[in-house]
Design a protein around this motif. Structure first.
Motif, short mmCIF file in Angstrom:
data_model
loop_
_atom_site.label_atom_id
_atom_site.label_comp_id
_atom_site.label_asym_id
_atom_site.label_seq_id
_atom_site.Cartn_x
_atom_site.Cartn_y
_atom_site.Cartn_z
N GLN A 197 44.73 42.51 39.18
CA GLN A 197 44.43 41.28 39.80
C GLN A 197 43.74 40.59 39.60
O GLN A 197 43.26 39.35 39.29
CB GLN A 197 44.02 41.26 41.63
N PHE A 233 39.60 34.60 46.96
CA PHE A 233 40.32 35.67 46.49
C PHE A 233 39.56 37.15 46.09
O PHE A 233 39.91 38.20 46.13
CB PHE A 233 40.82 35.15 45.54
N THR A 264 40.08 40.69 47.31
CA THR A 264 40.72 41.84 46.68
C THR A 264 39.50 43.12 45.98
O THR A 264 40.48 44.11 46.52
CB THR A 264 41.06 41.33 44.85
N GLU A 287 45.41 39.90 54.21
CA GLU A 287 46.33 39.27 53.65
C GLU A 287 46.59 37.95 53.24
O GLU A 287 46.84 37.10 52.57
CB GLU A 287 47.15 40.53 54.15
N HIS A 345 44.54 36.08 51.51
CA HIS A 345 44.20 36.50 50.29
C HIS A 345 45.27 35.89 48.99
O HIS A 345 44.80 35.00 48.11
CB HIS A 345 44.43 38.01 50.25
N ILE A 346 45.98 34.95 49.77
CA ILE A 346 47.43 34.62 49.34
C ILE A 346 47.62 33.41 49.24
O ILE A 346 47.63 32.83 48.57
CB ILE A 346 49.63 35.01 49.41
N TYR A 378 44.77 32.47 46.39
CA TYR A 378 45.62 32.90 45.56
C TYR A 378 46.30 31.08 45.22
O TYR A 378 46.16 30.85 43.81
CB TYR A 378 46.78 33.86 45.37
N LEU A 397 46.83 44.15 48.76
CA LEU A 397 47.45 43.41 48.13
C LEU A 397 49.08 43.57 47.90
O LEU A 397 49.55 44.70 47.44
CB LEU A 397 46.59 43.97 46.75
N GLN A 438 50.10 39.37 47.41
CA GLN A 438 50.30 38.37 46.12
C GLN A 438 50.65 39.14 45.62
O GLN A 438 51.29 38.09 44.66
CB GLN A 438 48.24 38.68 46.52
N GLU A 460 52.78 35.68 43.71
CA GLU A 460 52.41 35.53 42.13
C GLU A 460 54.01 35.67 41.18
O GLU A 460 54.83 35.19 39.95
CB GLU A 460 51.70 36.56 41.01
#
Length: 490
Positions: A294, A329, A333, A346, A349-350, A353, A383, A386, A390
């Motif tokens: 990450q 982000f 992480t 979460e 977080h995404i 990203y 995580l 994510q 990705e």
């Protein structure tokens, strides 16, 4: 005494525990069962005798007075010619003497079989013969009742035969009742004696049973408690981390089986502890690799380059937004070293990203996140989503000509959290999908392929934390897109 002690020691060492308990139960129960059966049999026998005598006396007593009156009255009506046996009851409201006699003979025939008093069977037999004689004299009077000139003779027969015989029968019935009642008193006395004997026997039996139960119970308790004490001491050693200690038992009962199982359990615990240590090392290694992935220098460099050219172009608001997304982000992480975060964190977080990537790939990428608020506060491994997002971007959307879309969905079903990351990118051929499954099923995957490594890492972390029945599933059609589902328990 020494022989008894040797026997008790052998009893402690040999035999199954249930057999020892059965012996103890037998020592306690068998004497009591025998005593209860004896007492019940005695009580039932004497109660039946008592009840039978009462029934006999009651039946005989019903003929004690009425029998003579009914016979004498009925035969008088026949003797004077006022009635005949067939219609005597209809005319004079007097019972038919022949019916009275037959009922008495039937009842006393029953009494002859059921009487219990000594001599009463003989007395009843004599009464039955007297009934037969009475019947003959009654028939003589009945035969001459309809013939003229026999009036005086029938009255003499009535006085000398019928009334004397009924008097004899009444005295015989009273004698029967007298002796039956005397026997009733003897039965009552025997019953009292049996009650006294039962009390004495019960006391003796109780003393013997208590002594036997104490001896057998002591032997059983020693055979059970001693091994358990040994296991307790061994448990204390195990609690201190010594998995090499073992329990020794010199018996052949269930405690020996328990000790063997306990020893196997200690050995299994030692192996399990080592395996857990190894799995924790593997988990930390997987988390470290994912964290390193990450904090990818290329991702950071590219994002910083984007910020630089935006700043040079004077796009201050976009620079602020991008820096804010980058900060969010990396904040998620790291998460202060936590392994679990909430679904809301979460999702944030995404979102960060995807916002960062949208600045770079605004012409080819769009996204949509549909996760209900009801899932927001449930904990989830950090995580988890994510790397899937990705993978959807770099191996789905970027390999497709034209603009694509990433969708992230969530739902609760049967106490499970189910997340799906879908893209309408290039998709995979069946053989590619098969190879991907093989990659993620390998433990401690060291694949150089970023897609294989990221997905395998997520799958391994989920299984290490939740169990092997959970993890990732895939569906993909070449040219249409790919969907990755994550299933974890609430």
């Amino acid at each position: 005494m020494k022989k008894l002690l040797r026997l008790m020691k052998a009893f402690q060492l040999n035999g199954k525990l249930n057999r020892k308990l059965n012996v103890m139960i037998a020592v306690i129960m068998v004497p009591f069962i025998i005593l209860v059966i004896y007492l019940l049999a005695s009580m039932i026998n004497y109660c039946n005798s008592y009840n039978q005598i009462v029934r006999n006396v009651s039946l005989a007593n019903s003929y004690n007075i009425d029998f003579k009156k009914e016979i004498d009255a009925g035969m008088y009506q026949i003797a004077i010619g006022s009635a005949v046996p067939e219609n005597i009851q209809e005319k004079k409201d007097i019972r038919n003497p022949y019916e009275v006699l037959e009922e008495a003979r039937t009842d006393f025939a029953k009494l002859q079989k059921s009487t219990l008093a000594p001599g009463n069977e003989r007395r009843v037999k004599r009464l039955l013969k007297t009934f037969d004689t009475l019947e003959k004299r009654m028939q003589e009077i009945s035969a001459d009742a309809g013939v003229s000139g026999h009036y005086e003779e029938n009255l003499v027969r009535l006085d000398n035969n019928i009334r004397i015989l009924t008097e004899v029968l009444q005295e015989g019935i009273q004698e029967y009742i007298h002796y039956e009642t005397d026997h009733l008193e003897s039965v009552r006395y025997e019953l009292e004696q049996k009650e006294q004997d039962a009390v004495e026997i019960s006391v003796i039996c109780l003393i013997v049973v208590i002594a036997g139960a104490v001896m057998v119970g002591f032997a059983i308790s020693r055979s059970v408690v001693k091994p358990i004490v040994g296991m307790c001491k061994t448990t204390e050693e195990v609690a201190l981390g010594n998995f090499d200690v073992r329990v020794e038992v010199n018996s052949s009962d269930e405690t020996a089986i328990l000790a063997e199982s306990f020893n196997r359990m200690i050995a299994d615990m030692g192996e399990l502890v080592e395996r857990i240590k190894q799995e924790q090392l593997n988990l930390r290694d997987a988390e470290l690799k994912l964290l390193q992935a990450q904090i990818n220098p290329h991702f950071l460099y590219n994002t910083l380059d984007t910020i630089i050219w935006m700043a040079e172009a004077g796009k201050k608001e976009e620079v602020v937004s991008l820096v804010s997304s980058l900060s969010g982000f990396f904040r998620t992480t790291l998460s202060k070293g936590r392994d679990y975060i909430t679904v809301r964190e979460e999702v944030s977080h995404i979102s960060s990203y995807l916002e960062i990537q949208k600045f770079r790939y605004r012409d080819i990428m769009d996204y949509e996140i549909n996760i209900p608020d009801s899932m927001s506060e449930y904990p989830i491994l950090k995580l988890t989503l994510q790397p899937l997002v990705e993978n959807a971007l770099y191996h789905g959307i970027k390999n497709k000509r034209g603009k694509g879309k990433i969708e992230v969905q969530g739902a609760i079903k049967n106490n499970l959290l189910i997340f799906t990351v879908k893209d309408d990118g290039i998709g995979m051929m069946p053989e590619q999908l098969h190879m991907l499954y093989e990659t993620i099923e390998k433990e401690h995957s060291d694949s150089e392929d970023n897609a294989g490594f990221g997905l395998a890492n997520v799958n391994e972390r989920i299984r290490l934390n939740y169990g092997k029945e959970y993890g990732l599933t895939f569906s993909s059609v070449y040219g249409e897109g790919t969907a990755v589902s994550v299933t974890i328990p609430i």
